[in-house]
Motif scaffolding. Structure first.
Motif, PDB file in Angstrom:
ATOM      1  N   ALA A  19      -2.379  -8.188  -7.813  1.00 25.29           N
ATOM      2  CA  ALA A  19      -1.910  -9.410  -8.460  1.00 25.29           C
ATOM      3  C   ALA A  19      -1.153  -9.099  -9.746  1.00 25.29           C
ATOM      4  O   ALA A  19      -0.098  -9.688 -10.020  1.00 25.29           O
ATOM      5  CB  ALA A  19      -3.084 -10.334  -8.750  1.00 25.29           C
ATOM      6  N   TYR A  23       2.876  -9.757 -10.553  1.00 26.55           N
ATOM      7  CA  TYR A  23       3.377 -10.466 -11.735  1.00 26.55           C
ATOM      8  C   TYR A  23       4.400  -9.615 -12.474  1.00 26.55           C
ATOM      9  O   TYR A  23       5.453 -10.098 -12.869  1.00 26.55           O
ATOM     10  CB  TYR A  23       2.221 -10.823 -12.668  1.00 26.55           C
ATOM     11  CG  TYR A  23       2.682 -11.506 -13.932  1.00 26.55           C
ATOM     12  CD1 TYR A  23       2.977 -12.861 -13.923  1.00 26.55           C
ATOM     13  CD2 TYR A  23       2.846 -10.792 -15.107  1.00 26.55           C
ATOM     14  CE1 TYR A  23       3.416 -13.488 -15.072  1.00 26.55           C
ATOM     15  CE2 TYR A  23       3.285 -11.410 -16.258  1.00 26.55           C
ATOM     16  CZ  TYR A  23       3.564 -12.763 -16.232  1.00 26.55           C
ATOM     17  OH  TYR A  23       4.006 -13.375 -17.366  1.00 26.55           O
ATOM     18  N   ALA A  74      -7.426 -15.903 -11.771  1.00 23.70           N
ATOM     19  CA  ALA A  74      -6.080 -15.715 -11.234  1.00 23.70           C
ATOM     20  C   ALA A  74      -5.852 -16.577  -9.997  1.00 23.70           C
ATOM     21  O   ALA A  74      -4.764 -17.118  -9.804  1.00 23.70           O
ATOM     22  CB  ALA A  74      -5.845 -14.248 -10.904  1.00 23.70           C
ATOM     23  N   ALA A  75      -6.874 -16.735  -9.172  1.00 22.84           N
ATOM     24  CA  ALA A  75      -6.732 -17.582  -7.984  1.00 22.84           C
ATOM     25  C   ALA A  75      -6.605 -19.055  -8.368  1.00 22.84           C
ATOM     26  O   ALA A  75      -5.812 -19.796  -7.773  1.00 22.84           O
ATOM     27  CB  ALA A  75      -7.922 -17.382  -7.059  1.00 22.84           C
ATOM     28  N   TYR A  78      -3.027 -19.589 -10.025  1.00 23.65           N
ATOM     29  CA  TYR A  78      -1.967 -18.859  -9.331  1.00 23.65           C
ATOM     30  C   TYR A  78      -0.582 -19.450  -9.582  1.00 23.65           C
ATOM     31  O   TYR A  78       0.337 -18.701  -9.909  1.00 23.65           O
ATOM     32  CB  TYR A  78      -2.268 -18.802  -7.833  1.00 23.65           C
ATOM     33  CG  TYR A  78      -1.275 -17.973  -7.066  1.00 23.65           C
ATOM     34  CD1 TYR A  78      -1.420 -16.592  -7.021  1.00 23.65           C
ATOM     35  CD2 TYR A  78      -0.206 -18.555  -6.404  1.00 23.65           C
ATOM     36  CE1 TYR A  78      -0.525 -15.814  -6.333  1.00 23.65           C
ATOM     37  CE2 TYR A  78       0.701 -17.781  -5.717  1.00 23.65           C
ATOM     38  CZ  TYR A  78       0.538 -16.412  -5.676  1.00 23.65           C
ATOM     39  OH  TYR A  78       1.448 -15.648  -4.996  1.00 23.65           O
TER      40      TYR A  78
END
Length: 98
Positions: A19, A23, A74-75, A78
């Motif tokens: 992740a 980014y 983060a989920a 998102y």
């Protein structure tokens, strides 16, 4: 129990690394240098934890909870973290072939 914690921590570190790298692939360093530096540190830290897990270190439940919290954050955010900064749609690559 230790095997479950090691496996879960390794999976969470891999997800965090992927992740953060996604980014960093989409954002320009000069636009947000502090955020990019933080994500670089997260990638290096997660990779270091994977190396120590591979070496046989058993993580504490608190470390696993910390990584789970980062992954859940983060989920949940998102779109704000990843989709908002996404700028490359492949048009430059398609035009370079013509």
């Amino acid at each position: 129990m230790a095997t479950i914690l090691i496996g879960l921590d390794a999976v969470l570190c891999i997800v965090i690394m992927l992740a953060a790298l996604d980014y960093l692939r989409a954002v320009y360093f000069m636009d947000q240098p502090a955020v990019c530096a933080a994500f670089y540190l997260v990638v290096v830290g997660a990779f270091g934890i994977l190396v120590t897990l591979y070496a046989g270190k058993q993580p504490s439940p608190w470390e696993v909870l910390l990584h789970l919290g980062v992954t859940l954050y983060a989920a949940a955010h998102y779109p704000q973290i990843f989709l908002h900064e996404w700028r490359w749609d492949g048009k430059e690559r398609r035009h370079s072939r013509l």
